[in-house]
Design an enzyme around this catalytic site. Structure first.
Site, PDB file in Angstrom:
ATOM      1  N   THR A   1      -8.698 -45.991 -37.666  1.00  0.00           N
ATOM      2  CA  THR A   1     -10.090 -46.020 -37.197  1.00  0.00           C
ATOM      3  C   THR A   1     -10.851 -44.779 -37.641  1.00  0.00           C
ATOM      4  OG1 THR A   1      -9.370 -47.267 -35.268  1.00  0.00           O
ATOM      5  CG2 THR A   1     -11.517 -46.222 -35.111  1.00  0.00           C
TER       6      THR A   1
ATOM      7  N   GLY B   1      -4.201 -41.172 -31.638  1.00  0.00           N
ATOM      8  CA  GLY B   1      -3.521 -40.386 -30.622  1.00  0.00           C
ATOM      9  C   GLY B   1      -2.658 -39.312 -31.273  1.00  0.00           C
TER      10      GLY B   1
ATOM     11  N   GLU C   1      -6.094 -51.531 -30.722  1.00  0.00           N
ATOM     12  CA  GLU C   1      -5.298 -52.544 -31.427  1.00  0.00           C
ATOM     13  C   GLU C   1      -6.102 -53.799 -31.672  1.00  0.00           C
ATOM     14  OE1 GLU C   1      -2.244 -50.733 -32.054  1.00  0.00           O
ATOM     15  OE2 GLU C   1      -3.045 -51.886 -33.695  1.00  0.00           O
TER      16      GLU C   1
HETATM   17  C1  LIG Z   1       0.435 -50.743 -21.913  1.00  0.00           C
HETATM   18  C2  LIG Z   1       0.693 -51.238 -23.327  1.00  0.00           C
HETATM   19  C3  LIG Z   1       1.555 -50.307 -24.126  1.00  0.00           C
HETATM   20  C4  LIG Z   1       1.620 -50.675 -25.597  1.00  0.00           C
HETATM   21  C5  LIG Z   1       1.870 -49.482 -26.469  1.00  0.00           C
HETATM   22  C6  LIG Z   1       0.600 -48.980 -27.151  1.00  0.00           C
HETATM   23  C7  LIG Z   1       0.526 -47.494 -27.102  1.00  0.00           C
HETATM   24  C8  LIG Z   1      -0.387 -46.983 -28.200  1.00  0.00           C
HETATM   25  C9  LIG Z   1      -1.803 -46.767 -27.743  1.00  0.00           C
HETATM   26  C10 LIG Z   1      -2.840 -46.983 -28.562  1.00  0.00           C
HETATM   27  C11 LIG Z   1      -2.657 -47.450 -29.965  1.00  0.00           C
HETATM   28  C12 LIG Z   1      -3.937 -47.957 -30.527  1.00  0.00           C
HETATM   29  C13 LIG Z   1      -3.877 -47.917 -32.031  1.00  0.00           C
HETATM   30  C14 LIG Z   1      -5.038 -48.558 -32.677  1.00  0.00           C
HETATM   31  O1  LIG Z   1      -6.003 -48.950 -32.084  1.00  0.00           O
HETATM   32  S1  LIG Z   1      -4.803 -48.722 -34.374  1.00  0.00           S
HETATM   33  C15 LIG Z   1      -6.295 -49.449 -34.934  1.00  0.00           C
HETATM   34  C16 LIG Z   1      -6.399 -50.898 -34.492  1.00  0.00           C
HETATM   35  N1  LIG Z   1      -7.472 -51.511 -35.182  1.00  0.00           N
HETATM   36  C17 LIG Z   1      -7.596 -52.852 -35.278  1.00  0.00           C
HETATM   37  O2  LIG Z   1      -6.856 -53.626 -34.707  1.00  0.00           O
HETATM   38  C18 LIG Z   1      -8.729 -53.333 -36.153  1.00  0.00           C
HETATM   39  C19 LIG Z   1      -9.062 -54.793 -35.882  1.00  0.00           C
HETATM   40  N2  LIG Z   1      -9.557 -55.439 -37.090  1.00  0.00           N
HETATM   41  C20 LIG Z   1      -8.733 -56.247 -37.832  1.00  0.00           C
HETATM   42  O3  LIG Z   1      -7.584 -56.494 -37.548  1.00  0.00           O
HETATM   43  C21 LIG Z   1      -9.369 -56.889 -39.055  1.00  0.00           C
HETATM   44  O4  LIG Z   1     -10.500 -56.142 -39.461  1.00  0.00           O
HETATM   45  C22 LIG Z   1      -9.829 -58.347 -38.777  1.00  0.00           C
HETATM   46  C23 LIG Z   1     -10.710 -58.411 -37.570  1.00  0.00           C
HETATM   47  C24 LIG Z   1      -8.600 -59.191 -38.600  1.00  0.00           C
HETATM   48  C25 LIG Z   1     -10.623 -58.840 -39.961  1.00  0.00           C
HETATM   49  O5  LIG Z   1      -9.908 -58.492 -41.116  1.00  0.00           O
HETATM   50  P1  LIG Z   1     -10.493 -58.915 -42.530  1.00  0.00           P
HETATM   51  O6  LIG Z   1     -11.977 -58.731 -42.512  1.00  0.00           O
HETATM   52  O7  LIG Z   1      -9.720 -58.211 -43.573  1.00  0.00           O
HETATM   53  O8  LIG Z   1     -10.085 -60.435 -42.607  1.00  0.00           O
HETATM   54  P2  LIG Z   1     -10.974 -61.709 -42.395  1.00  0.00           P
HETATM   55  O9  LIG Z   1     -11.553 -61.775 -41.036  1.00  0.00           O
HETATM   56  O10 LIG Z   1     -11.915 -61.800 -43.569  1.00  0.00           O
HETATM   57  O11 LIG Z   1      -9.844 -62.834 -42.517  1.00  0.00           O
HETATM   58  C26 LIG Z   1      -9.266 -63.065 -43.791  1.00  0.00           C
HETATM   59  C27 LIG Z   1      -7.945 -63.771 -43.590  1.00  0.00           C
HETATM   60  O12 LIG Z   1      -6.963 -62.811 -43.225  1.00  0.00           O
HETATM   61  C28 LIG Z   1      -6.236 -63.264 -42.103  1.00  0.00           C
HETATM   62  N3  LIG Z   1      -5.772 -62.092 -41.362  1.00  0.00           N
HETATM   63  C29 LIG Z   1      -6.546 -61.130 -40.811  1.00  0.00           C
HETATM   64  N4  LIG Z   1      -5.766 -60.208 -40.216  1.00  0.00           N
HETATM   65  C30 LIG Z   1      -4.476 -60.615 -40.382  1.00  0.00           C
HETATM   66  C31 LIG Z   1      -3.220 -60.087 -39.988  1.00  0.00           C
HETATM   67  N5  LIG Z   1      -3.113 -58.966 -39.255  1.00  0.00           N
HETATM   68  N6  LIG Z   1      -2.099 -60.765 -40.334  1.00  0.00           N
HETATM   69  C32 LIG Z   1      -2.214 -61.904 -41.046  1.00  0.00           C
HETATM   70  N7  LIG Z   1      -3.374 -62.486 -41.465  1.00  0.00           N
HETATM   71  C33 LIG Z   1      -4.490 -61.816 -41.128  1.00  0.00           C
HETATM   72  C34 LIG Z   1      -7.245 -64.066 -41.339  1.00  0.00           C
HETATM   73  O13 LIG Z   1      -6.575 -64.936 -40.459  1.00  0.00           O
HETATM   74  C35 LIG Z   1      -7.941 -64.795 -42.460  1.00  0.00           C
HETATM   75  O14 LIG Z   1      -7.140 -65.851 -42.865  1.00  0.00           O
HETATM   76  P3  LIG Z   1      -7.843 -67.199 -43.395  1.00  0.00           P
HETATM   77  O15 LIG Z   1      -6.697 -68.040 -43.822  1.00  0.00           O
HETATM   78  O16 LIG Z   1      -8.602 -67.746 -42.226  1.00  0.00           O
HETATM   79  O17 LIG Z   1      -8.770 -66.768 -44.514  1.00  0.00           O
HETATM   80  C1  LIG Z   2      -7.614 -45.391 -25.880  1.00  0.00           C
HETATM   81  C2  LIG Z   2      -7.771 -45.687 -27.351  1.00  0.00           C
HETATM   82  C3  LIG Z   2      -6.772 -45.293 -28.249  1.00  0.00           C
HETATM   83  C4  LIG Z   2      -6.923 -45.535 -29.608  1.00  0.00           C
HETATM   84  N1  LIG Z   2      -5.941 -45.110 -30.473  1.00  0.00           N
HETATM   85  C5  LIG Z   2      -6.115 -45.302 -31.816  1.00  0.00           C
HETATM   86  C6  LIG Z   2      -5.128 -44.830 -32.733  1.00  0.00           C
HETATM   87  O1  LIG Z   2      -4.129 -44.236 -32.328  1.00  0.00           O
HETATM   88  N2  LIG Z   2      -5.326 -45.041 -34.061  1.00  0.00           N
HETATM   89  C7  LIG Z   2      -6.436 -45.693 -34.536  1.00  0.00           C
HETATM   90  O2  LIG Z   2      -6.560 -45.871 -35.739  1.00  0.00           O
HETATM   91  N3  LIG Z   2      -7.388 -46.178 -33.671  1.00  0.00           N
HETATM   92  C8  LIG Z   2      -7.248 -45.986 -32.337  1.00  0.00           C
HETATM   93  N4  LIG Z   2      -8.197 -46.443 -31.464  1.00  0.00           N
HETATM   94  C9  LIG Z   2      -9.427 -47.034 -31.991  1.00  0.00           C
HETATM   95  C10 LIG Z   2      -9.496 -48.539 -31.740  1.00  0.00           C
HETATM   96  O3  LIG Z   2      -8.599 -49.205 -32.584  1.00  0.00           O
HETATM   97  C11 LIG Z   2     -10.951 -48.981 -31.978  1.00  0.00           C
HETATM   98  O4  LIG Z   2     -11.735 -48.442 -30.949  1.00  0.00           O
HETATM   99  C12 LIG Z   2     -11.075 -50.514 -31.991  1.00  0.00           C
HETATM  100  O5  LIG Z   2     -10.470 -51.031 -33.144  1.00  0.00           O
HETATM  101  C13 LIG Z   2     -12.535 -50.962 -31.927  1.00  0.00           C
HETATM  102  O6  LIG Z   2     -13.275 -50.371 -32.970  1.00  0.00           O
HETATM  103  P1  LIG Z   2     -14.593 -49.526 -32.605  1.00  0.00           P
HETATM  104  O7  LIG Z   2     -14.303 -48.659 -31.463  1.00  0.00           O
HETATM  105  O8  LIG Z   2     -15.100 -48.913 -33.865  1.00  0.00           O
HETATM  106  O9  LIG Z   2     -15.642 -50.626 -32.108  1.00  0.00           O
HETATM  107  P2  LIG Z   2     -16.522 -51.544 -33.106  1.00  0.00           P
HETATM  108  O10 LIG Z   2     -15.666 -52.130 -34.151  1.00  0.00           O
HETATM  109  O11 LIG Z   2     -17.732 -50.787 -33.492  1.00  0.00           O
HETATM  110  O12 LIG Z   2     -16.929 -52.722 -32.097  1.00  0.00           O
HETATM  111  C14 LIG Z   2     -17.928 -52.437 -31.118  1.00  0.00           C
HETATM  112  C15 LIG Z   2     -18.309 -53.737 -30.491  1.00  0.00           C
HETATM  113  O13 LIG Z   2     -18.861 -54.593 -31.495  1.00  0.00           O
HETATM  114  C16 LIG Z   2     -18.284 -55.897 -31.385  1.00  0.00           C
HETATM  115  N5  LIG Z   2     -17.966 -56.439 -32.698  1.00  0.00           N
HETATM  116  C17 LIG Z   2     -17.523 -55.756 -33.761  1.00  0.00           C
HETATM  117  N6  LIG Z   2     -17.238 -56.587 -34.778  1.00  0.00           N
HETATM  118  C18 LIG Z   2     -17.500 -57.846 -34.322  1.00  0.00           C
HETATM  119  C19 LIG Z   2     -17.395 -59.140 -34.887  1.00  0.00           C
HETATM  120  N7  LIG Z   2     -16.948 -59.330 -36.127  1.00  0.00           N
HETATM  121  N8  LIG Z   2     -17.751 -60.191 -34.119  1.00  0.00           N
HETATM  122  C20 LIG Z   2     -18.177 -60.010 -32.841  1.00  0.00           C
HETATM  123  N9  LIG Z   2     -18.286 -58.806 -32.250  1.00  0.00           N
HETATM  124  C21 LIG Z   2     -17.950 -57.742 -32.990  1.00  0.00           C
HETATM  125  C22 LIG Z   2     -16.957 -55.679 -30.674  1.00  0.00           C
HETATM  126  O14 LIG Z   2     -16.743 -56.810 -29.875  1.00  0.00           O
HETATM  127  C23 LIG Z   2     -17.098 -54.435 -29.895  1.00  0.00           C
HETATM  128  O15 LIG Z   2     -17.336 -54.715 -28.533  1.00  0.00           O
HETATM  129  C24 LIG Z   2      -8.080 -46.199 -30.084  1.00  0.00           C
HETATM  130  C25 LIG Z   2      -9.077 -46.605 -29.194  1.00  0.00           C
HETATM  131  C26 LIG Z   2      -8.922 -46.358 -27.831  1.00  0.00           C
HETATM  132  C27 LIG Z   2      -9.998 -46.796 -26.877  1.00  0.00           C
END
Ligand SMILES: CCCCCCCC/C=C\CCCC(=O)SCCNC(=O)CCNC(=O)[C@H](O)C(C)(C)COP(=O)(O)OP(=O)(O)OC[C@H]1O[C@@H](n2cnc3c(N)ncnc32)[C@H](O)[C@@H]1OP(=O)(O)O
Ligand SMILES: Cc1cc2nc3c(=O)[nH]c(=O)nc-3n(C[C@H](O)[C@H](O)[C@H](O)COP(=O)(O)OP(=O)(O)OC[C@H]3O[C@@H](n4cnc5c(N)ncnc54)[C@H](O)[C@@H]3O)c2cc1C
Length: 615
Positions: free
Chosen positions: A151, A190, A433
């Site tokens: 992110t 983190g 996530e």
């Molecule tokens: C108490 C619980 C304890 C648990 C322990 C956790 C502790 C750790 C604490 C915090 C950790 C937090 C870490 C983070 O937050 S890391 C950052 C996380 N960020 C995200 O998750 C970002 C979300 N965004 C996405 O995943 C992608 O941008 C997207 C929304 C999926 C869109 O991707 P993209 O634009 O590339 O793809 P499209 O929408 O155009 O789709 C194209 C096709 O790809 C397929 N697709 C997408 N993603 C996946 C995947 N992951 N795997 C497989 N296939 C995927 C999608 O289905 C489309 O397929 P199609 O056939 O329809 O074309």
């Molecule tokens: C406690 C915590 C720990 C984290 N730890 C990590 C980490 O360790 N590593 C890391 O890489 N990231 C980490 N993150 C970041 C986290 O993965 C992002 O906050 C998350 O992916 C959302 O992205 P953003 O905050 O930029 O919100 P944005 O992507 O800007 O989204 C903002 C709002 O816009 C809306 N929106 C965005 N796109 C769309 C769409 N296509 N359609 C409809 N609505 C949409 C969403 O619903 C959302 O409510 C952490 C976040 C938190 C809160």
């Protein structure tokens, strides 16, 4: 001599109609697994230096972090020493799968959590064999501490929009990492701010000016001896948050920072010395770490929800308030059907999420094994289901934990109850996530494709099969188990069909497919929420809801006792096994530094001159 157990709790435990230990064994995966878990908890929780003399809520932001790092090193060593060498990997995993041991030490998560939850999984899932061997040796021994930096300040959801660049220089066989704008700074990871010294960075790869998509790179950003940031690296902490205040979430900016070619994790895509780019069989394999963590989150929600309802149910058995019948004395608040309605759904949901987490973990393990053999067929379904279940379980858990807090009245609002902190932990998972709305729309994308395939006669996967059932709209379902299952499937089918009909209506009105999708997105999210209902989970539903609450009432305390959380893990004045809530509330209140003196210095400095008109 152990403290006297509250009489009401004693009575509750006497009237329980089932064997609590048997349910605990079932949840652990057998009596041996329960024994292993308890043995591990006994060993680790007997370690000196794990617990706070002063409750951490009375420490400053900086002191909280420093104290958490102190505890993290003690805890990690204790966990390593407690490992039973005779246990198999699976037995060890089972012993920790249900344990919330870390919660006894960290009320607001650990500064090491990303190392274990994402840095190591990213190496395992994205590194080639040689890289895995080298980096896993160092990471598993904690010679290095890592995080997962994807992110950015300007982008979280839209991974393809990430701005951090990795430009290959064939002359030196290096990648140049750069943050071209402020919004390109990595923001949120983190442990990034002051704890870790390595991270897996997701960056946009360019070779000879050509985009090669988002790729993973393992990057050192602090010196291993001095811990100073390396040249070309800007680091810092992002500030205080609703929760996660000991996770050390940070920011990181690159200024033309060079790393060797072998620091790109090359399991899926490769860059050869001369700059030749070998594409991944599927560009989304790079997103694999996120799929893994979404699966882990489902199980985490089950455990955190179980912890919250344990606190709230035990408190509700002890707390007596108001008058149900004249002259009958104050009843336990657990006798109010509204209280049962608020809490028993939480108990049932925790069990449902545990079963779902086990099912999803098996699906993840199967698909991951297939991927190793080059079979990617089931990856799209795993992605869709993991998105849906992560979103549904985190949303429901946040609602149910908040409901547990408010069901405890004012004492639920105390930090000493631990319910606010549990809420802070679980509500974060609605965002990290993958923000839940975004993930539900990913599931919707798969549902729409599946319905189109069903309508053209194609076979569907088991989880989508309800979309190919020719279900009569005049279906009469009774409130038998089969009737309820049929009802859910009919509603789920209808919601997808309605969303699809809406999109086609917008396209016919002249909108492009993207605008039609956007206009129908509220319906699409609603359609996804029904994907996660599966037959096994709701087979236990009985005919009428209120009857069910009455049947559960005498067993409510037994049901939460079966989660088998020790007092240190509940970490709560309201949830302790002995039910001495009032004594514990007072004991914790007296730990407030403000109670060290009867008159605070602010009286003489401000209040007295103010009240005497001298300020
Ligand atoms: C108490 C619980 C304890 C648990 C322990 C956790 C502790 C750790 C604490 C915090 C950790 C937090 C870490 C983070 O937050 S890391 C950052 C996380 N960020 C995200 O998750 C970002 C979300 N965004 C996405 O995943 C992608 O941008 C997207 C929304 C999926 C869109 O991707 P993209 O634009 O590339 O793809 P499209 O929408 O155009 O789709 C194209 C096709 O790809 C397929 N697709 C997408 N993603 C996946 C995947 N992951 N795997 C497989 N296939 C995927 C999608 O289905 C489309 O397929 P199609 O056939 O329809 O074309
Ligand atoms: C406690 C915590 C720990 C984290 N730890 C990590 C980490 O360790 N590593 C890391 O890489 N990231 C980490 N993150 C970041 C986290 O993965 C992002 O906050 C998350 O992916 C959302 O992205 P953003 O905050 O930029 O919100 P944005 O992507 O800007 O989204 C903002 C709002 O816009 C809306 N929106 C965005 N796109 C769309 C769409 N296509 N359609 C409809 N609505 C949409 C969403 O619903 C959302 O409510 C952490 C976040 C938190 C809160």
């Amino acid at each position: 001599m152990s403290a006297k157990v509250n009489d009401d709790l004693l009575t509750e435990r006497r009237k329980c109609e089932f064997n609590v230990e048997e349910l605990t064994n079932y949840l652990d995966g057998g009596a041996q697994a329960t024994q292993n878990r308890r043995k591990l908890e006994d060993k680790v929780l007997s370690t000196k230096g794990l617990f706070d003399e002063v409750p951490e809520e009375y420490l400053s932001h900086k002191e909280k972090y420093e104290n958490a790092v102190r505890k993290a090193v003690v805890y990690y060593k204790a966990m390593k020493e407690a490992e039973d060498p005779n246990q198999t990997e699976q037995e060890r995993a089972n012993a920790t799968y249900r344990s919330l041991l870390h919660a006894a030490v960290f009320k607001d998560n650990s500064p090491f959590s990303l190392h274990l939850a994402m840095f190591i999984p990213a190496i395992l899932g994205q590194a080639d064999e040689e890289q895995k061997k080298y980096w896993m040796k160092r990471a598993s021994k904690m010679e290095i501490i890592g995080t997962y930096a994807q992110t950015e300040l300007g982008h979280g959801t839209f991974i393809r929009g990430l701005e951090t660049t990795a430009t290959y220089d064939p002359k030196t066989e290096e990648f140049v990492l750069h943050s071209p704008t402020l919004t390109a700074y990595k923001w949120w990871p983190g442990s990034l701010a002051h704890t870790a010294n390595y991270c897996v960075v997701m960056a946009h790869l360019y070779i000879n000016g050509k985009s090669c998509g988002i790729q993973p790179f393992i990057v050192q950003f602090r010196d291993e001896e001095t811990h100073q940031p390396l040249p070309g690296i800007k680091l810092g902490e992002i500030g205080a948050k609703l929760g996660f205040n000991t996770v050390n979430n940070g920011f990181l900016g690159f200024d033309q920072h060079r790393i060797p070619r072998n620091r790109m994790l090359m399991k899926n895509a490769q860059v050869l010395k001369d700059g030749t780019f070998k594409r991944s069989p599927n560009s989304k394999l790079t997103y694999g770490t996120m799929v893994y963590v979404r699966v882990v989150i489902v199980n985490g929600m089950a455990n955190q929800l179980a912890r919250a309802v344990t606190i709230a149910v035990r408190y509700s058995a002890v707390r007596r308030q108001s008058e149900l019948k004249p002259d009958a004395g104050e009843p336990q608040i657990l006798d109010y059907v509204t209280q049962q309605h608020k809490l028993f759904i939480g108990i049932a949901s925790s069990h449902a999420f545990t079963l779902t987490a086990k099912w999803l973990t098996r699906m993840y393990q199967k698909v991951t094994a297939d991927l190793e053999k080059g079979n990617l067929d089931e990856l799209p379904e795993l992605h869709a289901i993991a998105c849906c279940l992560k979103a549904v379980t985190t949303t429901d858990t946040s609602v149910l934990v908040e409901r547990s807090r408010t069901s405890c009245g004012g004492h639920g609002y105390m930090l000493s109850s631990n319910l606010p902190q549990i809420y802070g932990l679980v509500t974060a998972a609605c965002t990290y996530e993958g923000e839940n709305t975004v993930l539900m729309l990913q599931t919707a994308r798969s549902l729409v494709k599946a319905l189109e395939q069903a309508q053209s006669g194609k076979r569907l996967s088991p989880t989508m099969s309800y979309l190919s059932e020719k279900v009569s709209s005049r279906l009469k379902w009774d409130n038998s188990i089969d009737g309820i299952v049929k009802g859910f499937r009919r509603v789920a089918y209808g919601k997808v069909e309605s969303a699809m009909r809406s999109m086609r209506k917008y396209v016919r009105s002249g909108l492009g497919p993207e605008d039609a999708w956007n206009m129908s997105s509220v319906q699409l999210v609603a359609a996804s929420e029904y994907t996660s209902i599966s037959e096994a989970d709701i087979r236990q539903l009985q005919d009428t809801y209120e009857d069910l609450l009455g049947k559960i009432r005498p067993n409510a305390v037994g049901l939460v006792d079966a989660f088998d959380f020790r007092d240190q893990i509940l970490n709560s004045t309201l949830g302790a096994y002995d039910g001495r809530v009032y004594e514990r509330l007072m004991e914790e209140a007296l730990k407030s530094p403000l109670n060290a003196e009867p008159v605070n210095q602010s009286f003489h400095k401000y209040l007295k001159p103010f009240m005497q008109g001298k300020l």
